[in-house]
Design a protein around this motif. Sequence first.
Motif, mmCIF file in Angstrom:
data_model
loop_
_atom_site.group_PDB
_atom_site.id
_atom_site.type_symbol
_atom_site.label_atom_id
_atom_site.label_comp_id
_atom_site.label_asym_id
_atom_site.label_seq_id
_atom_site.Cartn_x
_atom_site.Cartn_y
_atom_site.Cartn_z
ATOM 1 N N ARG A 6 36.080 34.120 37.708
ATOM 2 C CA ARG A 6 36.328 35.458 38.229
ATOM 3 C C ARG A 6 37.320 36.228 37.357
ATOM 4 O O ARG A 6 38.431 36.579 37.786
ATOM 5 C CB ARG A 6 36.833 35.365 39.677
ATOM 6 N N PRO A 7 36.937 36.503 36.091
ATOM 7 C CA PRO A 7 37.847 37.216 35.192
ATOM 8 C C PRO A 7 38.161 38.634 35.658
ATOM 9 O O PRO A 7 39.243 39.159 35.368
ATOM 10 C CB PRO A 7 37.100 37.214 33.858
ATOM 11 N N GLU A 8 37.226 39.254 36.374
ATOM 12 C CA GLU A 8 37.488 40.606 36.871
ATOM 13 C C GLU A 8 38.641 40.607 37.871
ATOM 14 O O GLU A 8 39.414 41.567 37.940
ATOM 15 C CB GLU A 8 36.235 41.185 37.525
ATOM 16 N N SER A 9 38.731 39.546 38.652
ATOM 17 C CA SER A 9 39.839 39.430 39.593
ATOM 18 C C SER A 9 41.147 39.128 38.871
ATOM 19 O O SER A 9 42.215 39.621 39.260
ATOM 20 C CB SER A 9 39.549 38.324 40.614
ATOM 21 N N ALA A 10 41.065 38.345 37.802
ATOM 22 C CA ALA A 10 42.271 37.970 37.060
ATOM 23 C C ALA A 10 42.969 39.174 36.439
ATOM 24 O O ALA A 10 44.161 39.094 36.089
ATOM 25 C CB ALA A 10 41.929 36.938 35.995
#
Length: 369
Positions: free
Chosen positions: A142-146
């Motif tokens: 979940r890079p978008e959340s990171a």
Amino acid sequence: MFKLPKRLLAGGLAVAATTGVLAALTGGSASADRHSAAPTVIGHRGASALRPEHTLGAYKVAIAQGADFIEPDVVATKDRALVARHDNWLADTTDVEDHPEFAARKKTKVIDGVTRTDWFTEDFTLAELRTLRTTERIPDLRPESAVFDGLEVIPTLEEVIKLARANDVGVYPETKHPTYFDGLGLSMEEPLVALLNKYGLNDSRDKVIVQSFETANLRDLSRKTKVRLVQLMSASGAPYDLEAAGDPRTYADLATPAGLKWIASYADGIGPATAMIFPVDATGKLGKPTSLVRDAHRNRLIVHAYTIRPENSQLPADFRQGNPQAANYPRATGDVYGWVTKLFEIGVDGLFCDDPSAAVAARTKFLTR
């Protein structure tokens, strides 16, 4: 004529009037009842597919997406504050490793029979915890959340309750590792009930449900409060409190008609893993459904299943996009609508979702088709 249990009668039909329950009690079908009650959508740790879990930002997104409840997992601090963390260890969801002033707090402990080396909430005061910043637990998936790492502090349960009430949604706290915290003299049940009472959340009609994977604390809570209680059930293993007491019963035992009857003596529902409803084979494909939903409804228990996650690698193979095994597309969003619909069709009364918008959209189509 069937009789509703006292816990349901205390709150009218608020609990029973969810998809499938009334139909099951009266001999009808879940599908026949689906137009009279909407399944419940629970923001699992907030909208945890889109923001770091258990942050006010994640809860706000879940609310904006239309979730009926937001779910804070609850652990205790050294000074007995209740905070929202999935577990009492901190390294995977905060920047504690970047704080040299807390380096000596790193310890090795046994939590529910498992040894772990980390930093733990019970070794911090609330003020100390609030100096940390939250991070995404699974940044590779979940890079978008990171992207939102470092922007928020760990919220207290009270802050989550205030947010829920301000937005007219329910709050669905889970007490984590209650036997472990009891052993530290940090029992969570009493401060939890006191906090719920402070905000007038003390009745089965109120927008609050308390859940746990253990049984003893729910049985204790059933004597301390009238709010709804849900027994969580894993697809493997056993409640730790039963293990610690030498009780041989497993979650599989609790999923039998006899086990469900016992759960109904202290709780209003169950929260099973989806694999307990639709077992999966070695390739991740769904098998024949079990009788769990039907058996739970016959015991007048609601069924809130967990967890609906949108990524390919987190879905049954039947609903993945691209490579059926998801090896080359782990982050691709699969057919969440199809998976959610299948669960609604079998009579599940609610779902814990990392991306509540997907379940809300599926529910709208399901109820209007």
